[in-house]
Design a protein around this motif. Structure first.
Motif, PDB file in Angstrom:
ATOM      1  N   ALA A   5       0.863  -1.251   0.092  1.00 24.41           N
ATOM      2  CA  ALA A   5       0.136  -0.071  -0.054  1.00 24.41           C
ATOM      3  C   ALA A   5       0.762   1.317   0.068  1.00 24.41           C
ATOM      4  O   ALA A   5       0.461   2.489  -0.041  1.00 24.41           O
ATOM      5  N   GLY A   6       2.284   1.136   0.117  1.00 24.98           N
ATOM      6  CA  GLY A   6       3.168   2.176   0.149  1.00 24.98           C
ATOM      7  C   GLY A   6       3.470   2.803   1.297  1.00 24.98           C
ATOM      8  O   GLY A   6       4.060   3.970   1.467  1.00 24.98           O
ATOM      9  N   ALA A   7       3.251   1.855   2.487  1.00 22.21           N
ATOM     10  CA  ALA A   7       3.644   2.587   3.681  1.00 22.21           C
ATOM     11  C   ALA A   7       4.969   2.786   3.869  1.00 22.21           C
ATOM     12  O   ALA A   7       6.051   1.697   3.481  1.00 22.21           O
ATOM     13  N   THR A   8       5.910   3.384   4.423  1.00 15.97           N
ATOM     14  CA  THR A   8       7.172   3.847   4.618  1.00 15.97           C
ATOM     15  C   THR A   8       7.638   4.113   6.152  1.00 15.97           C
ATOM     16  O   THR A   8       6.593   4.489   6.925  1.00 15.97           O
ATOM     17  N   LEU A   9       8.838   4.394   6.347  1.00 18.38           N
ATOM     18  CA  LEU A   9       9.398   4.783   7.641  1.00 18.38           C
ATOM     19  C   LEU A   9       8.894   6.153   7.913  1.00 18.38           C
ATOM     20  O   LEU A   9       8.751   6.435   9.135  1.00 18.38           O
ATOM     21  N   ALA A  10       8.409   7.091   6.976  1.00 25.35           N
ATOM     22  CA  ALA A  10       8.053   8.362   7.181  1.00 25.35           C
ATOM     23  C   ALA A  10       6.702   8.131   8.028  1.00 25.35           C
ATOM     24  O   ALA A  10       6.330   9.194   8.747  1.00 25.35           O
ATOM     25  N   ASP A  11       5.945   7.283   7.762  1.00 22.23           N
ATOM     26  CA  ASP A  11       4.620   6.998   8.412  1.00 22.23           C
ATOM     27  C   ASP A  11       4.692   6.664   9.816  1.00 22.23           C
ATOM     28  O   ASP A  11       3.919   7.215  10.725  1.00 22.23           O
ATOM     29  N   VAL A  12       5.791   5.879  10.174  1.00 26.86           N
ATOM     30  CA  VAL A  12       6.167   5.546  11.424  1.00 26.86           C
ATOM     31  C   VAL A  12       6.344   6.966  12.165  1.00 26.86           C
ATOM     32  O   VAL A  12       5.869   7.203  13.258  1.00 26.86           O
ATOM     33  N   ALA A  13       7.351   7.736  11.655  1.00 30.84           N
ATOM     34  CA  ALA A  13       7.704   8.883  12.260  1.00 30.84           C
ATOM     35  C   ALA A  13       6.758   9.722  12.462  1.00 30.84           C
ATOM     36  O   ALA A  13       6.380  10.502  13.557  1.00 30.84           O
ATOM     37  N   ARG A  14       5.781   9.954  11.580  1.00 26.55           N
ATOM     38  CA  ARG A  14       4.486  10.713  11.574  1.00 26.55           C
ATOM     39  C   ARG A  14       3.648  10.413  12.783  1.00 26.55           C
ATOM     40  O   ARG A  14       2.958  11.192  13.628  1.00 26.55           O
ATOM     41  N   LEU A  15       3.524   8.986  12.866  1.00 27.09           N
ATOM     42  CA  LEU A  15       2.478   8.310  14.075  1.00 27.09           C
ATOM     43  C   LEU A  15       3.265   8.761  15.289  1.00 27.09           C
ATOM     44  O   LEU A  15       2.386   9.060  16.358  1.00 27.09           O
ATOM     45  N   LEU A  16       4.371   8.732  15.410  1.00 23.36           N
ATOM     46  CA  LEU A  16       5.189   8.834  16.734  1.00 23.36           C
ATOM     47  C   LEU A  16       5.289  10.452  17.106  1.00 23.36           C
ATOM     48  O   LEU A  16       5.881  10.848  18.048  1.00 23.36           O
ATOM     49  N   ASP A  17       5.247  11.032  16.139  1.00 23.48           N
ATOM     50  CA  ASP A  17       5.765  12.648  15.955  1.00 23.48           C
ATOM     51  C   ASP A  17       7.127  12.673  16.436  1.00 23.48           C
ATOM     52  O   ASP A  17       7.591  13.631  17.236  1.00 23.48           O
ATOM     53  N   ALA A  18       7.932  11.891  15.945  1.00 24.21           N
ATOM     54  CA  ALA A  18       9.199  11.451  16.292  1.00 24.21           C
ATOM     55  C   ALA A  18      10.085  12.484  15.165  1.00 24.21           C
ATOM     56  O   ALA A  18      10.106  12.382  14.104  1.00 24.21           O
ATOM     57  N   PRO A  19      11.344  12.896  15.382  1.00 25.11           N
ATOM     58  CA  PRO A  19      12.557  13.635  14.928  1.00 25.11           C
ATOM     59  C   PRO A  19      13.036  12.477  14.022  1.00 25.11           C
ATOM     60  O   PRO A  19      13.163  11.152  14.514  1.00 25.11           O
ATOM     61  N   VAL A  20      13.592  12.773  12.841  1.00 28.45           N
ATOM     62  CA  VAL A  20      14.214  11.852  11.911  1.00 28.45           C
ATOM     63  C   VAL A  20      15.757  12.051  11.791  1.00 28.45           C
ATOM     64  O   VAL A  20      16.033  13.676  11.504  1.00 28.45           O
ATOM     65  N   LEU A  21      16.822  11.261  12.170  1.00 25.66           N
ATOM     66  CA  LEU A  21      17.999  11.687  11.736  1.00 25.66           C
ATOM     67  C   LEU A  21      18.469  10.830  10.765  1.00 25.66           C
ATOM     68  O   LEU A  21      18.179   9.841  10.443  1.00 25.66           O
ATOM     69  N   VAL A  22      19.118  11.397   9.662  1.00 28.70           N
ATOM     70  CA  VAL A  22      19.442  11.124   8.390  1.00 28.70           C
ATOM     71  C   VAL A  22      20.871  10.698   8.366  1.00 28.70           C
ATOM     72  O   VAL A  22      21.762  11.695   8.587  1.00 28.70           O
ATOM     73  N   VAL A  23      21.376   9.668   7.841  1.00 28.16           N
ATOM     74  CA  VAL A  23      22.583   9.134   7.696  1.00 28.16           C
ATOM     75  C   VAL A  23      22.932   9.061   6.298  1.00 28.16           C
ATOM     76  O   VAL A  23      22.317   8.665   5.344  1.00 28.16           O
ATOM     77  N   VAL A  24      24.262   9.605   5.928  1.00 29.11           N
ATOM     78  CA  VAL A  24      24.607   9.719   4.695  1.00 29.11           C
ATOM     79  C   VAL A  24      26.015   9.442   4.449  1.00 29.11           C
ATOM     80  O   VAL A  24      26.776   9.423   5.101  1.00 29.11           O
ATOM     81  N   PRO A  25      26.243   8.975   2.995  1.00 26.04           N
ATOM     82  CA  PRO A  25      27.724   8.792   2.942  1.00 26.04           C
ATOM     83  C   PRO A  25      28.454  10.073   2.707  1.00 26.04           C
ATOM     84  O   PRO A  25      27.824  11.318   2.556  1.00 26.04           O
ATOM     85  N   ALA A  26      29.591   9.805   2.516  1.00 24.16           N
ATOM     86  CA  ALA A  26      30.476  10.935   2.493  1.00 24.16           C
ATOM     87  C   ALA A  26      31.104  11.645   1.198  1.00 24.16           C
ATOM     88  O   ALA A  26      31.024  12.828   0.957  1.00 24.16           O
ATOM     89  N   GLY A  27      30.710  10.672  -0.062  1.00 23.22           N
ATOM     90  CA  GLY A  27      31.268  11.075  -1.304  1.00 23.22           C
ATOM     91  C   GLY A  27      30.451  11.700  -2.114  1.00 23.22           C
ATOM     92  O   GLY A  27      29.371  12.213  -1.759  1.00 23.22           O
ATOM     93  N   LEU A  28      31.005  11.897  -3.236  1.00 22.68           N
ATOM     94  CA  LEU A  28      30.252  12.549  -4.551  1.00 22.68           C
ATOM     95  C   LEU A  28      28.837  12.065  -4.751  1.00 22.68           C
ATOM     96  O   LEU A  28      29.021  11.075  -4.830  1.00 22.68           O
ATOM     97  N   GLY A  29      27.914  12.817  -4.684  1.00 21.46           N
ATOM     98  CA  GLY A  29      26.568  12.273  -4.866  1.00 21.46           C
ATOM     99  C   GLY A  29      25.785  12.550  -3.788  1.00 21.46           C
ATOM    100  O   GLY A  29      24.511  12.559  -3.750  1.00 21.46           O
ATOM    101  N   THR A  30      26.275  12.729  -2.566  1.00 22.48           N
ATOM    102  CA  THR A  30      25.645  12.645  -1.432  1.00 22.48           C
ATOM    103  C   THR A  30      24.916  13.917  -1.094  1.00 22.48           C
ATOM    104  O   THR A  30      23.672  13.854  -0.615  1.00 22.48           O
ATOM    105  N   LEU A  31      25.214  15.247  -1.830  1.00 17.51           N
ATOM    106  CA  LEU A  31      24.409  16.198  -1.695  1.00 17.51           C
ATOM    107  C   LEU A  31      23.063  16.367  -2.089  1.00 17.51           C
ATOM    108  O   LEU A  31      22.028  16.627  -1.390  1.00 17.51           O
ATOM    109  N   ASN A  32      23.015  15.587  -3.507  1.00 13.17           N
ATOM    110  CA  ASN A  32      21.657  15.621  -3.960  1.00 13.17           C
ATOM    111  C   ASN A  32      20.770  14.676  -3.217  1.00 13.17           C
ATOM    112  O   ASN A  32      19.666  14.997  -2.923  1.00 13.17           O
ATOM    113  N   ALA A  33      21.237  13.337  -2.895  1.00 15.07           N
ATOM    114  CA  ALA A  33      20.522  12.650  -2.141  1.00 15.07           C
ATOM    115  C   ALA A  33      19.893  13.079  -0.700  1.00 15.07           C
ATOM    116  O   ALA A  33      18.868  12.920  -0.454  1.00 15.07           O
ATOM    117  N   THR A  34      20.937  13.626  -0.112  1.00 17.86           N
ATOM    118  CA  THR A  34      20.556  14.397   1.292  1.00 17.86           C
ATOM    119  C   THR A  34      19.477  15.307   0.869  1.00 17.86           C
ATOM    120  O   THR A  34      18.401  15.604   1.513  1.00 17.86           O
TER     121      THR A  34
END
Length: 230
Positions: A122-151
């Motif tokens: 049905a398309g449920a994601t981790l974002a829906d879990v965060a919404r239900l809990l009203d919880a902040p989200v921490l994003v882990v990212v790679p260091a190298g080229l391309g990370t700025l766009n994905a972030t």
């Protein structure tokens, strides 16, 4: 913060090690911690999962909970469908987190892959879990080229859902960073519209648990219980 949702811009970028570092830093402050993995994929029964790895690194007093396990290394929705198993729903994860939060000072929810990887058809994601809990989200990212766009894309998806982006942590920082990686430390906060809250060194997950626990606070900013500063 009683609950933090840990996601990433993709898979294999260090979410579990960052989650373990967060748990270790909280334990160093005397806080009780639980690590919740709603859906573990790609492992057979009995094999250590991400929650187990986080607990092993973070040390005694950290509780690991896994809600569902699917054998094939696929997105949770696909893995559940192919295995003929019930998918994990956002309400399952939210209810489990609420129960853990009643017994622990901090609950860390580690997602699978990126923010919008599907839990069910049905398309449920981790974002829906965060919404239900009203919880902040921490994003882990790679260091190298391309990370700025994905972030930036992940941050935009969070803002579109009116979810709080707590900050960004680099999940695997190389010993000899190249030009792009060095520049990204400056540019990531702008791409995310949120602070850079830590840099975890490459290979940290291979450290002995006692060494890992002793160093974890060096990798995280004060807001996450550490001493690291940009």
């Amino acid at each position: 913060m009683a609950v933090i949702v840990v996601t990433g811009t993709g898979t294999g970028i260090g979410k579990t090690v960052v989650t373990a570092a967060l748990a270790a830093a909280a334990r160093a402050q005397g806080r009780t911690v639980a690590v919740l993995k709603p859906a573990q994929t790609g492992l057979a029964p009995g094999e250590p999962g991400d929650a187990d790895d986080a607990v092993r690194l973070a040390g005694d007093g950290v509780r690991g909970v896994e809600l569902a396990r699917y054998p094939e290394p696929l997105a949770p929705a696909t893995a559940a469908r192919r295995a003929g198993m019930r998918p994990v729903l956002p309400r399952d994860a939210a209810e489990a987190a609420e129960k853990l939060a009643a017994e622990h000072d901090l609950v860390l929810i580690e997602g699978a892959g990126g923010l919008l990887v599907r839990f069910d058809d049905a398309g449920a994601t981790l974002a829906d879990v965060a919404r239900l809990l009203d919880a902040p989200v921490l994003v882990v990212v790679p260091a190298g080229l391309g990370t700025l766009n994905a972030t930036a894309l992940t941050a935009e998806a969070l803002r579109a859902r009116q979810l709080e982006l707590l900050g960004v942590v680099v999940g695997s920082w190389p010993q000899r960073p190249d030009l792009a990686e060095r520049c990204n430390l400056t540019d990531l906060p702008e791409a995310a519209g949120a602070p850079l809250l830590g840099v975890v060194p490459q290979g940290a997950g291979a450290l002995a648990p006692d060494v890992f626990q002793g160093r974890a606070t060096d990798w995280l900013a004060p807001r996450l219980g550490g001493t690291w500063r940009p």
